[in-house]
Design a protein around this motif. Structure first.
Motif, PDB file in Angstrom:
ATOM      1  N   LEU A   1      34.526   2.567 -12.500  1.00 60.93           N
ATOM      2  CA  LEU A   1      35.252   3.329 -11.490  1.00 60.93           C
ATOM      3  C   LEU A   1      35.535   4.743 -11.982  1.00 60.93           C
ATOM      4  O   LEU A   1      35.730   5.652 -11.182  1.00 60.93           O
ATOM      5  N   GLU A   2      35.552   4.925 -13.296  1.00 62.97           N
ATOM      6  CA  GLU A   2      35.731   6.239 -13.906  1.00 62.97           C
ATOM      7  C   GLU A   2      34.632   6.433 -14.939  1.00 62.97           C
ATOM      8  O   GLU A   2      34.065   5.463 -15.459  1.00 62.97           O
ATOM      9  N   PHE A   3      34.368   7.690 -15.257  1.00 63.27           N
ATOM     10  CA  PHE A   3      33.257   8.000 -16.147  1.00 63.27           C
ATOM     11  C   PHE A   3      33.731   8.921 -17.268  1.00 63.27           C
ATOM     12  O   PHE A   3      33.922  10.122 -17.078  1.00 63.27           O
ATOM     13  N   GLY A   4      33.955   8.300 -18.429  1.00 66.38           N
ATOM     14  CA  GLY A   4      34.346   9.069 -19.604  1.00 66.38           C
ATOM     15  C   GLY A   4      33.128   9.621 -20.315  1.00 66.38           C
ATOM     16  O   GLY A   4      31.980   9.400 -19.921  1.00 66.38           O
ATOM     17  N   LYS A   5      33.367  10.337 -21.399  1.00 65.95           N
ATOM     18  CA  LYS A   5      32.284  10.982 -22.144  1.00 65.95           C
ATOM     19  C   LYS A   5      31.242   9.972 -22.612  1.00 65.95           C
ATOM     20  O   LYS A   5      30.027  10.185 -22.451  1.00 65.95           O
ATOM     21  N   ALA A   6      31.678   8.864 -23.198  1.00 65.33           N
ATOM     22  CA  ALA A   6      30.735   7.868 -23.705  1.00 65.33           C
ATOM     23  C   ALA A   6      29.936   7.232 -22.570  1.00 65.33           C
ATOM     24  O   ALA A   6      28.733   6.994 -22.699  1.00 65.33           O
ATOM     25  N   ASP A   7      30.601   6.939 -21.439  1.00 66.00           N
ATOM     26  CA  ASP A   7      29.909   6.373 -20.282  1.00 66.00           C
ATOM     27  C   ASP A   7      28.804   7.315 -19.795  1.00 66.00           C
ATOM     28  O   ASP A   7      27.691   6.882 -19.473  1.00 66.00           O
ATOM     29  N   ILE A   8      29.132   8.585 -19.743  1.00 63.05           N
ATOM     30  CA  ILE A   8      28.189   9.568 -19.201  1.00 63.05           C
ATOM     31  C   ILE A   8      26.974   9.722 -20.111  1.00 63.05           C
ATOM     32  O   ILE A   8      25.831   9.776 -19.638  1.00 63.05           O
ATOM     33  N   HIS A   9      27.191   9.758 -21.418  1.00 64.51           N
ATOM     34  CA  HIS A   9      26.050   9.870 -22.328  1.00 64.51           C
ATOM     35  C   HIS A   9      25.217   8.587 -22.327  1.00 64.51           C
ATOM     36  O   HIS A   9      23.988   8.649 -22.459  1.00 64.51           O
ATOM     37  N   PHE A  10      25.848   7.465 -22.182  1.00 69.55           N
ATOM     38  CA  PHE A  10      25.133   6.190 -22.048  1.00 69.55           C
ATOM     39  C   PHE A  10      24.248   6.201 -20.804  1.00 69.55           C
ATOM     40  O   PHE A  10      23.044   5.893 -20.864  1.00 69.55           O
ATOM     41  N   LEU A  11      24.802   6.582 -19.658  1.00 68.54           N
ATOM     42  CA  LEU A  11      24.040   6.605 -18.413  1.00 68.54           C
ATOM     43  C   LEU A  11      22.926   7.647 -18.457  1.00 68.54           C
ATOM     44  O   LEU A  11      21.818   7.406 -17.965  1.00 68.54           O
ATOM     45  N   ALA A  12      23.214   8.793 -19.045  1.00 70.33           N
ATOM     46  CA  ALA A  12      22.206   9.851 -19.107  1.00 70.33           C
ATOM     47  C   ALA A  12      20.982   9.411 -19.893  1.00 70.33           C
ATOM     48  O   ALA A  12      19.851   9.780 -19.565  1.00 70.33           O
ATOM     49  N   ASN A  13      21.188   8.623 -20.931  1.00 74.37           N
ATOM     50  CA  ASN A  13      20.062   8.173 -21.738  1.00 74.37           C
ATOM     51  C   ASN A  13      19.402   6.915 -21.186  1.00 74.37           C
ATOM     52  O   ASN A  13      18.322   6.538 -21.642  1.00 74.37           O
ATOM     53  N   LEU A  14      20.047   6.275 -20.216  1.00 72.49           N
ATOM     54  CA  LEU A  14      19.363   5.216 -19.461  1.00 72.49           C
ATOM     55  C   LEU A  14      18.369   5.822 -18.474  1.00 72.49           C
ATOM     56  O   LEU A  14      17.356   5.208 -18.139  1.00 72.49           O
TER      57      LEU A  14
ATOM     58  N   THR B   1      16.265   3.810 -26.154  1.00 71.58           N
ATOM     59  CA  THR B   1      16.200   2.417 -26.581  1.00 71.58           C
ATOM     60  C   THR B   1      17.591   1.874 -26.883  1.00 71.58           C
ATOM     61  O   THR B   1      17.932   0.745 -26.503  1.00 71.58           O
ATOM     62  N   ALA B   2      18.423   2.678 -27.553  1.00 68.88           N
ATOM     63  CA  ALA B   2      19.797   2.253 -27.843  1.00 68.88           C
ATOM     64  C   ALA B   2      20.566   2.002 -26.555  1.00 68.88           C
ATOM     65  O   ALA B   2      21.312   1.010 -26.440  1.00 68.88           O
TER      66      ALA B   2
END
Length: 394
Positions: free
Chosen positions: A59-72, A373-374
């Motif tokens: 429901l919210e997007f913190g820094k770690a969430d955003i970098h995770f999604l960007a690399n997906l 991959t990570a």
């Protein structure tokens, strides 16, 4: 509020006497968060790739969430061409572009040593300098050893010019540093995104699923198996196929070197090897595959629609593609010209290309495969956990 560098700024708040550190988002990260909020309300693209199912768990997007999604994100472009809110709509939703910009930031933020992260921002210059320096080094060494680069009396055996142990002593430290730098960077990335992706430990089934996804390049199928969008809204599997040629060509070349190392140290069989030896079969097949893959990716990259957002990374992309092409082309030329007077010159060109490739691996486009991959491993782990917002993954 502390005023720090834009990539490392943090807000410190005091609540109940406890010190809590809250990462501040950069403008690029904020834009990804804004677009994800809109996408979370729409969900038309939920079946396209791993980004959107992962998005629905938040429901919210913190820094770690955003970098995770960007690399997906694989930048396939399918969501851009399907989106009713894409430019010129006032919402200006362009997920591929927003994700590509954050991915570039990821590479800089997680570079090791941190001071070398700026090499990503000057990647074209870095590649050029590395290649020129490596070529100059081997050309000078060859002339010093033989007095000539043409018609040297090597009898088809390049170890007469550069002994085996000398090459190992030169290349092993460079490759070792590259592997260490990539490992340290992705270790920090993994540590940061793990709490944001359920925190669960990686399991065997999750690892198997992610490995299958990586090896098949599943998410270059556009979510429907018909492929990516490139220069327009037409679907094509060309990008996926040329990525396969490039990836497996690189792996075959790496395997050829590994088998030759085993032959040399474990079995006492010294190079040069000829057909139909296993190192030569693997090397020739890998070199041809790399040539086909990189030539195809170069053409596709030059035709890429500017709205896909990888314009800022184009010098990095094209530089890495060109270096891989030069490495494979010079290797094949060395094999074909091993009995000619050009052997010494061809050997220097090939060794220079390989040295430049090794030296720039941690600070170029190669890194995208490691971080992606990570992220896929964490996605495969997260989806097996209960959804924190009460919605089950597909």
């Amino acid at each position: 509020m502390q005023q720090l560098d834009a990539l490392t700024r943090e807000a410190v708040s005091l609540a109940g006497g406890a010190r809590r550190v809250i990462p501040i988002l950069t403008a690029k990260e904020t834009e990804v968060g804004r677009q994800m909020q809109i996408c979370n309300s729409c969900r038309y693209c939920e079946g396209f790739c791993a980004v959107f199912p992962a998005m629905t768990r938040r429901l919210e997007f913190g820094k770690a969430d955003i970098h995770f999604l960007a690399n997906l994100c694989h930048n396939c472009g399918a969501c851009l061409h399907a989106c009713q809110y894409a430019p010129p709509h006032e919402f200006a939703v362009n997920v591929p572009k927003a994700m590509a910009e954050v991915r570039g930031q990821t590479y800089v933020d997680y570079a090791w040593p941190p001071a070398l992260g700026t090499l990503y921002q000057r990647n074209g210059l870095t590649l050029s300098v590395a290649l020129a320096a490596a070529l100059a080094l081997f050309l000078i060494m060859a002339v010093a050893a033989q007095g000539t680069l043409w018609n040297a009396k090597l009898g088809g055996n390049f170890y007469r010019l550069f002994p085996h142990n000398l090459l190992v002593g030169m290349f092993a430290p460079v490759f070792g540093f590259a592997a260490l730098a990539l490992a340290m960077g992705v270790r920090r990335f993994w540590r940061d995104i793990t709490p944001a992706t359920s925190g669960a430990a990686l399991s065997g089934p999750a690892a198997a699923e992610a490995t299958d996804t990586v090896l098949r390049l599943k998410y270059l199928g556009g979510g429907h198996g018909e492929g990516c969008n490139n220069e327009d809204d037409a679907f094509s599997l060309a990008r996926r196929r040329f990525h396969h040629f490039t990836f497996y060509g690189f792996m075959l070349c790496f395997l050829a070197t590994s088998v030759a190392t085993l032959y040399h140290y474990a079995l006492g069989w010294t190079a040069p090897y000829e057909l139909p030896s296993l190192p030569k079969l693997l090397g020739v097949a890998g070199g041809v595959s790399l040539l086909v893959g990189t030539a195809g990716l170069w053409r596709l990259n030059r035709q890429r629609h500017p709205l896909h957002g990888d314009l800022a990374q184009k010098p990095m992309d094209l530089g890495f593609i060109a270096l891989l092409f030069f490495t494979s082309a010079s290797g094949l030329a060395l094999w074909l010209g091993r009995s000619t007077p050009a052997l010494a010159l061809l050997l220097c060109l090939h060794l220079g290309a390989v040295m430049a490739l090794f030296a720039t691996l941690p600070y170029g486009k190669f890194a995208h495969g490691i971080f992606r991959t990570a992220s896929l491993l964490r996605h495969a782990t997260e989806k097996r956990q209960p959804s924190p917002v009460g919605l089950a993954d597909d």
